[in-house]
Scaffold this motif. Sequence first.
Motif, PDB file in Angstrom:
ATOM      1  N   PRO A 113      -3.198 -16.813  -1.137  1.00 15.84           N
ATOM      2  CA  PRO A 113      -3.767 -16.747   0.214  1.00 15.84           C
ATOM      3  C   PRO A 113      -4.377 -18.090   0.618  1.00 15.84           C
ATOM      4  O   PRO A 113      -4.834 -18.861  -0.229  1.00 15.84           O
ATOM      5  N   SER A 114      -4.401 -18.348   1.899  1.00 13.95           N
ATOM      6  CA  SER A 114      -5.034 -19.559   2.418  1.00 13.95           C
ATOM      7  C   SER A 114      -6.538 -19.513   2.159  1.00 13.95           C
ATOM      8  O   SER A 114      -7.122 -18.433   2.020  1.00 13.95           O
ATOM      9  N   GLN A 115      -7.147 -20.685   2.103  1.00 17.49           N
ATOM     10  CA  GLN A 115      -8.580 -20.752   1.861  1.00 17.49           C
ATOM     11  C   GLN A 115      -9.337 -20.044   2.976  1.00 17.49           C
ATOM     12  O   GLN A 115      -9.003 -20.145   4.153  1.00 17.49           O
ATOM     13  N   ASN A 116     -10.347 -19.281   2.571  1.00 19.44           N
ATOM     14  CA  ASN A 116     -11.247 -18.532   3.457  1.00 19.44           C
ATOM     15  C   ASN A 116     -10.570 -17.405   4.224  1.00 19.44           C
ATOM     16  O   ASN A 116     -11.080 -16.959   5.259  1.00 19.44           O
ATOM     17  N   THR A 117      -9.452 -16.920   3.726  1.00 19.08           N
ATOM     18  CA  THR A 117      -8.783 -15.777   4.352  1.00 19.08           C
ATOM     19  C   THR A 117      -9.643 -14.528   4.210  1.00 19.08           C
ATOM     20  O   THR A 117     -10.160 -14.239   3.127  1.00 19.08           O
ATOM     21  N   ASP A 118      -9.801 -13.788   5.286  1.00 15.07           N
ATOM     22  CA  ASP A 118     -10.411 -12.456   5.239  1.00 15.07           C
ATOM     23  C   ASP A 118      -9.309 -11.472   4.873  1.00 15.07           C
ATOM     24  O   ASP A 118      -8.374 -11.254   5.654  1.00 15.07           O
ATOM     25  N   MET A 119      -9.398 -10.906   3.675  1.00 12.55           N
ATOM     26  CA  MET A 119      -8.388  -9.965   3.199  1.00 12.55           C
ATOM     27  C   MET A 119      -8.538  -8.605   3.895  1.00 12.55           C
ATOM     28  O   MET A 119      -9.579  -8.313   4.483  1.00 12.55           O
ATOM     29  N   THR A 120      -7.507  -7.805   3.802  1.00 15.17           N
ATOM     30  CA  THR A 120      -7.569  -6.449   4.344  1.00 15.17           C
ATOM     31  C   THR A 120      -8.401  -5.548   3.440  1.00 15.17           C
ATOM     32  O   THR A 120      -9.131  -4.684   3.907  1.00 15.17           O
ATOM     33  N   ILE A 121      -8.285  -5.772   2.114  1.00 19.05           N
ATOM     34  CA  ILE A 121      -9.100  -4.977   1.187  1.00 19.05           C
ATOM     35  C   ILE A 121     -10.568  -5.268   1.457  1.00 19.05           C
ATOM     36  O   ILE A 121     -10.965  -6.408   1.658  1.00 19.05           O
ATOM     37  N   ASN A 122     -11.340  -4.199   1.464  1.00 24.92           N
ATOM     38  CA  ASN A 122     -12.776  -4.193   1.729  1.00 24.92           C
ATOM     39  C   ASN A 122     -13.087  -4.247   3.223  1.00 24.92           C
ATOM     40  O   ASN A 122     -14.220  -4.471   3.609  1.00 24.92           O
ATOM     41  N   ASN A 123     -12.084  -4.037   4.050  1.00 19.64           N
ATOM     42  CA  ASN A 123     -12.294  -3.872   5.482  1.00 19.64           C
ATOM     43  C   ASN A 123     -12.510  -2.383   5.748  1.00 19.64           C
ATOM     44  O   ASN A 123     -12.287  -1.545   4.879  1.00 19.64           O
ATOM     45  N   ASN A 124     -12.906  -2.025   6.934  1.00 16.88           N
ATOM     46  CA  ASN A 124     -13.112  -0.616   7.260  1.00 16.88           C
ATOM     47  C   ASN A 124     -11.786   0.018   7.718  1.00 16.88           C
ATOM     48  O   ASN A 124     -11.638   0.457   8.854  1.00 16.88           O
ATOM     49  N   VAL A 125     -10.825   0.030   6.774  1.00 12.38           N
ATOM     50  CA  VAL A 125      -9.513   0.635   6.980  1.00 12.38           C
ATOM     51  C   VAL A 125      -9.198   1.506   5.763  1.00 12.38           C
ATOM     52  O   VAL A 125      -9.907   1.474   4.758  1.00 12.38           O
ATOM     53  N   ARG A 126      -8.118   2.249   5.849  1.00 12.98           N
ATOM     54  CA  ARG A 126      -7.723   3.143   4.764  1.00 12.98           C
ATOM     55  C   ARG A 126      -7.392   2.352   3.493  1.00 12.98           C
ATOM     56  O   ARG A 126      -6.656   1.373   3.523  1.00 12.98           O
ATOM     57  N   HIS A 127      -7.933   2.803   2.351  1.00 12.82           N
ATOM     58  CA  HIS A 127      -7.643   2.258   1.025  1.00 12.82           C
ATOM     59  C   HIS A 127      -7.051   3.382   0.178  1.00 12.82           C
ATOM     60  O   HIS A 127      -7.534   4.509   0.216  1.00 12.82           O
ATOM     61  N   ASP A 128      -6.019   3.071  -0.600  1.00 18.31           N
ATOM     62  CA  ASP A 128      -5.381   4.061  -1.466  1.00 18.31           C
ATOM     63  C   ASP A 128      -5.356   3.569  -2.901  1.00 18.31           C
ATOM     64  O   ASP A 128      -5.101   2.385  -3.150  1.00 18.31           O
ATOM     65  N   ILE A 129      -5.577   4.461  -3.836  1.00 18.38           N
ATOM     66  CA  ILE A 129      -5.380   4.190  -5.255  1.00 18.38           C
ATOM     67  C   ILE A 129      -4.204   5.034  -5.702  1.00 18.38           C
ATOM     68  O   ILE A 129      -4.180   6.242  -5.488  1.00 18.38           O
ATOM     69  N   SER A 130      -3.201   4.383  -6.278  1.00 19.23           N
ATOM     70  CA  SER A 130      -1.999   5.016  -6.828  1.00 19.23           C
ATOM     71  C   SER A 130      -0.996   5.436  -5.765  1.00 19.23           C
ATOM     72  O   SER A 130      -0.215   6.348  -5.956  1.00 19.23           O
ATOM     73  N   ASN A 131      -0.986   4.745  -4.631  1.00 17.13           N
ATOM     74  CA  ASN A 131      -0.061   5.076  -3.552  1.00 17.13           C
ATOM     75  C   ASN A 131       0.145   3.817  -2.720  1.00 17.13           C
ATOM     76  O   ASN A 131      -0.760   3.009  -2.602  1.00 17.13           O
ATOM     77  N   GLY A 132       1.313   3.659  -2.160  1.00 12.61           N
ATOM     78  CA  GLY A 132       1.609   2.503  -1.332  1.00 12.61           C
ATOM     79  C   GLY A 132       0.895   2.475  -0.006  1.00 12.61           C
ATOM     80  O   GLY A 132       1.027   1.523   0.743  1.00 12.61           O
ATOM     81  N   GLY A 133       0.133   3.507   0.317  1.00 15.12           N
ATOM     82  CA  GLY A 133      -0.642   3.513   1.544  1.00 15.12           C
ATOM     83  C   GLY A 133       0.147   4.011   2.743  1.00 15.12           C
ATOM     84  O   GLY A 133       1.321   4.332   2.669  1.00 15.12           O
ATOM     85  N   ALA A 134      -0.540   4.069   3.857  1.00 14.11           N
ATOM     86  CA  ALA A 134       0.031   4.627   5.081  1.00 14.11           C
ATOM     87  C   ALA A 134       1.263   3.862   5.541  1.00 14.11           C
ATOM     88  O   ALA A 134       2.183   4.441   6.117  1.00 14.11           O
TER      89      ALA A 134
END
Length: 170
Positions: A113-134
């Motif tokens: 990732p580029s420096q200082n990128t805000d990732m999607t993980i830890n945003n207020n969106v759906r997170h899945d464990i053990s699934n490819g997600g929505a």
Amino acid sequence: MANTYLTRTFSSAGNRKKWTWSAWIKRSSGLGSQQCLLACSSGATVFHLVYFDGNDKLNHNYNQTYCNTERVFRDTSGWYHLVCAVDTTQSTASNRVKFYVNGVQETLSGNFPSQNTDMTINNNVRHDISNGGANFNGQFYFDGLMSHIHFCDGYQYQASDFGETDATTG
């Protein structure tokens, strides 16, 4: 079961530049197929995945920016301790995403990732464990077991922060 998963949408965003995900995993079958460990999405085109690819390598994918391990993981008889540590504030690209497996930092190749990128993980969106997600309509389930899953907001930890190897027994 190969089609079970956990999902959660955070009520507010955390530190999207720096976080660590740790879990004990045991692969069962499905070697040679894509299997997701952690996923989140904020729409059809912005997503984030930590997964095994079809070549049994660990991958980090943020919005089509991939980096992966050089080593493959095909052992279905033992457990792996996996740590994915991210800190996009690092000036050196290869320090922005780190994988540790059983206490050893893996060599990664690909694009970081580029420096200082805000990732999607830890945003207020759906997170899945053990699934490819929505985004993937329930595809790419992890076929195996997971235990002691930890998510650390705002820290890029090493594997040694989660435990240690017994010098006598290994």
